[in-house]
Design an enzyme around this catalytic site. Structure first.
Site, mmCIF file in Angstrom:
data_model
loop_
_atom_site.group_PDB
_atom_site.id
_atom_site.type_symbol
_atom_site.label_atom_id
_atom_site.label_comp_id
_atom_site.label_asym_id
_atom_site.label_seq_id
_atom_site.Cartn_x
_atom_site.Cartn_y
_atom_site.Cartn_z
ATOM 1 C CE LYS A 67 -3.473 -1.915 2.354
ATOM 2 N NZ LYS A 67 -4.718 -2.063 4.353
ATOM 3 C CB ALA A 83 -1.562 1.217 7.938
ATOM 4 C CG ASP A 84 -3.459 -5.242 6.172
ATOM 5 O OD1 ASP A 84 -3.958 -4.334 5.187
ATOM 6 O OD2 ASP A 84 -3.444 -5.788 6.463
ATOM 7 C CD GLN A 85 -6.199 -4.727 13.676
ATOM 8 O OE1 GLN A 85 -7.538 -4.776 12.936
ATOM 9 N NE2 GLN A 85 -6.074 -3.877 13.825
#
Length: 208
Positions: A67, A83-85
């Site tokens: 991203k 960011a990623d979760q």
């Protein structure tokens, strides 16, 4: 891009947040960092399908970097945060529910168990990148089918389907849990303490 700056952010170019998450933008804003929000053009499921050998933490890190890089390529000269979760239950990754019924099913699978939220961040600047993550562990109460149905009805489809696991901890989702271990910002998807430490080390914050 508006080019809006603030005294805390020292570079001439605005900070860029490669995310469509309003929560992440608000976390930065509350810390005094007004980011230009650019939604990345990234196919998350395609990246996941191509990385079947990745564990949940590595998957979160790869998505965060993808991203940040996609947006950074479009906005060179800016510091870009991606960011990623990933929600991890004993190695199994959960995705956002497609509808209320699927959300209720996810909650039924999570109830009475602990799961991990791995929140990964990538900082990309003109080709250079740094990726890190933080993990929070959450234990959901044992919930009856009636309790799950009542929560889903009260929360509504938008909230149930907009967050992985079918809950938003900053809202009605707090009623579902008996224990939370980890930083609140990590639970919300952007671990602020390590992120701010990285930005200070880069010399881009007015509070050193």
């Amino acid at each position: 891009m508006s080019g809006q700056l603030q005294p805390l952010w020292l570079p001439k170019s605005p900070l860029v947040l490669a995310s469509g998450s309003r929560t992440r933008a608000e976390l930065l804003a509350n810390a005094g960092l007004i980011a230009e929000v650019i939604k990345p053009a990234v196919n998350e499921r395609a990246i996941e399908a191509a990385g079947t050998d990745l564990n949940p933490i590595d998957l979160a890190c790869r998505l965060a970097k993808a991203k940040a890089k996609e947006v950074s390529d479009r906005y060179p000269g800016h510091i870009t945060i991606g960011a990623d979760q990933v929600l991890d239950v004993d190695g199994t990754v959960f995705h956002k529910a497609a509808n209320l019924a699927e959300g209720a099913n996810h909650l039924n699978l999570l109830q009475g168990r602990s799961h991990a939220l791995h929140s990964a961040v990538a900082i990309v600047t003109d080709g250079s990148s740094e990726v890190f993550y933080d993990t929070a562990r959450l234990t959901m109460r044992s919930l009856s089918s009636e309790a799950i149905a009542a929560y889903v009805l009260a929360a509504g489809e938008t909230r149930v389907t907009s967050s992985v696991g079918g809950y938003q901890l900053e809202g009605l989702g707090i009623h579902l849990f008996e224990r939370i271990e980890g930083d609140h910002s990590t639970v919300l998807g952007l671990p602020l303490l390590p992120l701010l430490a990285k930005l200070r080390a880069m010399g881009v914050l007015g509070i050193g």
